[in-house]
Design an enzyme around this catalytic site. Sequence first.
Site, PDB file in Angstrom:
ATOM      1  N   CYS A 166       0.834  -1.202   0.000  1.00 49.54           N
ATOM      2  CA  CYS A 166       0.000   0.000   0.000  1.00 49.54           C
ATOM      3  C   CYS A 166       0.870   1.254   0.000  1.00 49.54           C
ATOM      4  O   CYS A 166       1.886   1.331   0.704  1.00 49.54           O
ATOM      5  CB  CYS A 166      -0.916   0.013   1.220  1.00 49.54           C
ATOM      6  SG  CYS A 166      -2.130   1.356   1.184  1.00 49.54           S
ATOM      7  N   ARG A 200       0.691   6.513   3.701  1.00 50.24           N
ATOM      8  CA  ARG A 200       1.777   6.831   4.633  1.00 50.24           C
ATOM      9  C   ARG A 200       1.942   5.705   5.646  1.00 50.24           C
ATOM     10  O   ARG A 200       0.969   5.182   6.183  1.00 50.24           O
ATOM     11  CB  ARG A 200       1.470   8.142   5.363  1.00 50.24           C
ATOM     12  CG  ARG A 200       2.624   8.628   6.230  1.00 50.24           C
ATOM     13  CD  ARG A 200       2.309   9.976   6.836  1.00 50.24           C
ATOM     14  NE  ARG A 200       1.143   9.907   7.718  1.00 50.24           N
ATOM     15  CZ  ARG A 200       0.650  10.955   8.373  1.00 50.24           C
ATOM     16  NH1 ARG A 200       1.194  12.148   8.221  1.00 50.24           N
ATOM     17  NH2 ARG A 200      -0.406  10.817   9.153  1.00 50.24           N
ATOM     18  N   TRP A 237       3.711 -41.439 -17.848  1.00 48.46           N
ATOM     19  CA  TRP A 237       4.006 -40.090 -18.332  1.00 48.46           C
ATOM     20  C   TRP A 237       2.735 -39.267 -18.452  1.00 48.46           C
ATOM     21  O   TRP A 237       2.644 -38.138 -17.970  1.00 48.46           O
ATOM     22  CB  TRP A 237       4.687 -40.153 -19.700  1.00 48.46           C
ATOM     23  CG  TRP A 237       5.226 -38.823 -20.141  1.00 48.46           C
ATOM     24  CD1 TRP A 237       6.510 -38.404 -20.054  1.00 48.46           C
ATOM     25  CD2 TRP A 237       4.474 -37.738 -20.699  1.00 48.46           C
ATOM     26  NE1 TRP A 237       6.615 -37.109 -20.526  1.00 48.46           N
ATOM     27  CE2 TRP A 237       5.384 -36.682 -20.931  1.00 48.46           C
ATOM     28  CE3 TRP A 237       3.146 -37.548 -21.024  1.00 48.46           C
ATOM     29  CZ2 TRP A 237       4.993 -35.465 -21.469  1.00 48.46           C
ATOM     30  CZ3 TRP A 237       2.736 -36.327 -21.565  1.00 48.46           C
ATOM     31  CH2 TRP A 237       3.668 -35.303 -21.786  1.00 48.46           C
ATOM     32  N   TYR A 274       1.699 -35.864 -16.430  1.00 46.91           N
ATOM     33  CA  TYR A 274       1.453 -34.627 -17.179  1.00 46.91           C
ATOM     34  C   TYR A 274       0.085 -34.047 -16.821  1.00 46.91           C
ATOM     35  O   TYR A 274      -0.070 -32.834 -16.640  1.00 46.91           O
ATOM     36  CB  TYR A 274       1.533 -34.920 -18.674  1.00 46.91           C
ATOM     37  CG  TYR A 274       1.363 -33.713 -19.569  1.00 46.91           C
ATOM     38  CD1 TYR A 274       2.396 -32.799 -19.747  1.00 46.91           C
ATOM     39  CD2 TYR A 274       0.162 -33.495 -20.241  1.00 46.91           C
ATOM     40  CE1 TYR A 274       2.235 -31.695 -20.588  1.00 46.91           C
ATOM     41  CE2 TYR A 274      -0.007 -32.403 -21.081  1.00 46.91           C
ATOM     42  CZ  TYR A 274       1.043 -31.498 -21.245  1.00 46.91           C
ATOM     43  OH  TYR A 274       0.880 -30.412 -22.061  1.00 46.91           O
ATOM     44  N   ASP A 327       9.869 -39.035 -19.704  1.00 43.77           N
ATOM     45  CA  ASP A 327       9.920 -38.147 -20.865  1.00 43.77           C
ATOM     46  C   ASP A 327      11.298 -38.181 -21.542  1.00 43.77           C
ATOM     47  O   ASP A 327      12.337 -38.073 -20.874  1.00 43.77           O
ATOM     48  CB  ASP A 327       9.597 -36.722 -20.421  1.00 43.77           C
ATOM     49  CG  ASP A 327       9.573 -35.756 -21.583  1.00 43.77           C
ATOM     50  OD1 ASP A 327       8.588 -35.769 -22.331  1.00 43.77           O
ATOM     51  OD2 ASP A 327      10.553 -35.008 -21.743  1.00 43.77           O
TER      52      ASP A 327
END
Length: 519
Positions: free
Chosen positions: A38, A41, A452, A456, A472
Site C-alpha cells: 500500500c 503513509r 508419463w 502430465y 519423458d
Amino acid sequence: MTSEPAALYNAFAARDPRFDGVFYVGVTSTGIYCRPVCTARTPKAANCRFFESAGAAEKANFRPCLRCRPELAPGNAPVDDAQRIAALIVQRIEEGMVDEGAGIEHVAAQFGWSARQIRRIVQRELGVSPIELVLTRRLLLAKQLLTETTLPITQVAFASGFASLRRFNDAFNGRYGMPPTRLRSTARQAAAVTTRPTAATARRTSLSAPSRAGEPDRPAHATFSLQLAYRPPFDWAGILRFLDARATRGVEMVDLERGAYLRTVRLGEHTGWVRVTNRPDRRALSVELPHDLTPVLPALLGRLRHLFDLSAQPEMIDAQLARDPLLAPLVARTPGLRVPGAFDGFELAVRAVLGQQVTVKGATTVAGRVAAAFGEPVRTPYEGIDRLAPTAERIARCREGDIASLGIIRTRAQSIIALARAVEHGALPLEAGGDHEHAIAELRALPGIGAWTAQYIAMRALRWPDAFPKEDVVLRKALGGLTSARAEARAGPWRPWRSYATLHLWRGGAPAMDHASRD
C-alpha cells in the site's frame, strides 16, 4: 513467513512486492487493513497488527483499504499439506461449493473428511471459520465488481454469490458500515481525482474500445473487465507461447502480436468467452468477459487463476531451483516461469492422450478435429473461437469408430472413451488441487494411459507442483541420458517444485520437443 512483528513491519515499510498477499496489516488508528504494498503513509509500528489472510483482518473488525484494495492481492501458494488443504477449501468456496444449498458437510463428504476436520484446518491455517471465509470472499468480490465495473448493484449481488439483494445489502452494511452504492460513489470520486486525461490515457482508451483493429465491433456495454493479480516476475510471453503451440482450434486462440489469450467458456448452463491480457504495470492480468458469465464469475476467475498459475511464488521457486547448476542458467534466462494449468481438467486430459507418440503440432491438429466433431457451436465476437470444448458426457456416448474416423488409432480412441466415462461417473475428478495420488492411480488403471500421461495431467489439470514425468525423452536427455529411476533421484533436490524444473528443462530442449515421444 515469520510471525515476528518487527520483521513484518520492516517488510511493510519497504513496500516489497514479494510479500504481497503473504500477510495483511491492520492499522488500529484508522480501523483499515492494507496489503504490504500500500502506498499510503506508513503508520507507526505500535499501531500495526498483522494477519495471514484478509478474512482474519475483517474478523478483527478492520475494513479493506480503498487505495491498495486487498481483494486484488495474489493468493498464497500451498507449501505443505495443511496449507494445501486450506487452499483447496478456499478454491471450493470461490467456485460456489459452500453456500446455503450445499454447506460445509457436502464439501467434507466430497473430500472424504469430516466437517469438523475442515473447520479445524481452515480455522488454524486462515484464522477464520469456513462460513466466515465464504462471506469475506463474497464481499471482496462484490467490492471489486463495484469499483472496477458498472454492473448494476443487483447483478453484483448475485455475481458475488449472494442469494438475494437484501442479504447482500445487510452483509455489506454490517461488514463495511456503508451501503454498496456509497462505496461505488466513493471509488468513482477517488478515480476522478487521480485520473488525468493525458495523451497516454487517450491512447489506452482507444486501444480498449470495441473497434480495435482486426476485431469485430461489439456493444461496449456487453462486456466488462476485472483484474487478477500475480506476484512478479511473470513470464507472460513464455506461457503464451506454450499455450499457442497447444491451442485447440475453435476453442482457444493466442494472439501473440497483441499478447492476448482467448477461449470459449462453458460453466454449467452458461457459455461465453474470455480475453486475457497482461498488465505488468499493475502486476495483474486483465480479464474481459461478457455479462452473460456473471452468474458463474467466481468459478470462472478461479479457473483462470489455475490456467495461468497466478498463485505461484516465483522468487521462492526460482531461488530453490537455481541452486542446481543444471537449472541455474535456465532460471536466470526465464525468471518468473509459470506452469500452465488447464481451464478444464477433462479437456486437458483428452489433449494429453491425443499427444501420445505424436508431435505437439500433430496432437494440436487432431484436437481441433475432435472439437469440431463433438464440441457445440457458440457465438463470440472473435473470429477463430466458435466451438465449446467437448464434454465428458458427449465423448462417453461415442463409439470407437466415431473417434477413429478423425485419424486417431483405435487403441487411443478406447482410452479417450474410457477416460470420458470415468470422469462422467465421478470416479476420476480432474480438478485443480485434488488428490493427485488418487487421480494418478485412476488414470494408470485406464487402458492406454501410462505413467508419463498421468504425471502430465497431474502437473497441469490437478496443478500438482511436484509432478515429474520421469519417462519423458526430452527430460531424460537433458539429464544426460539417465534412466527413469536415476532421473527421479537426480530431481530430488528440486522438490516440491519438480513441475517447474521440468518445464525449464523442456524449454531448454524446445527444438527437440516436437520429436519427443509425448506431448
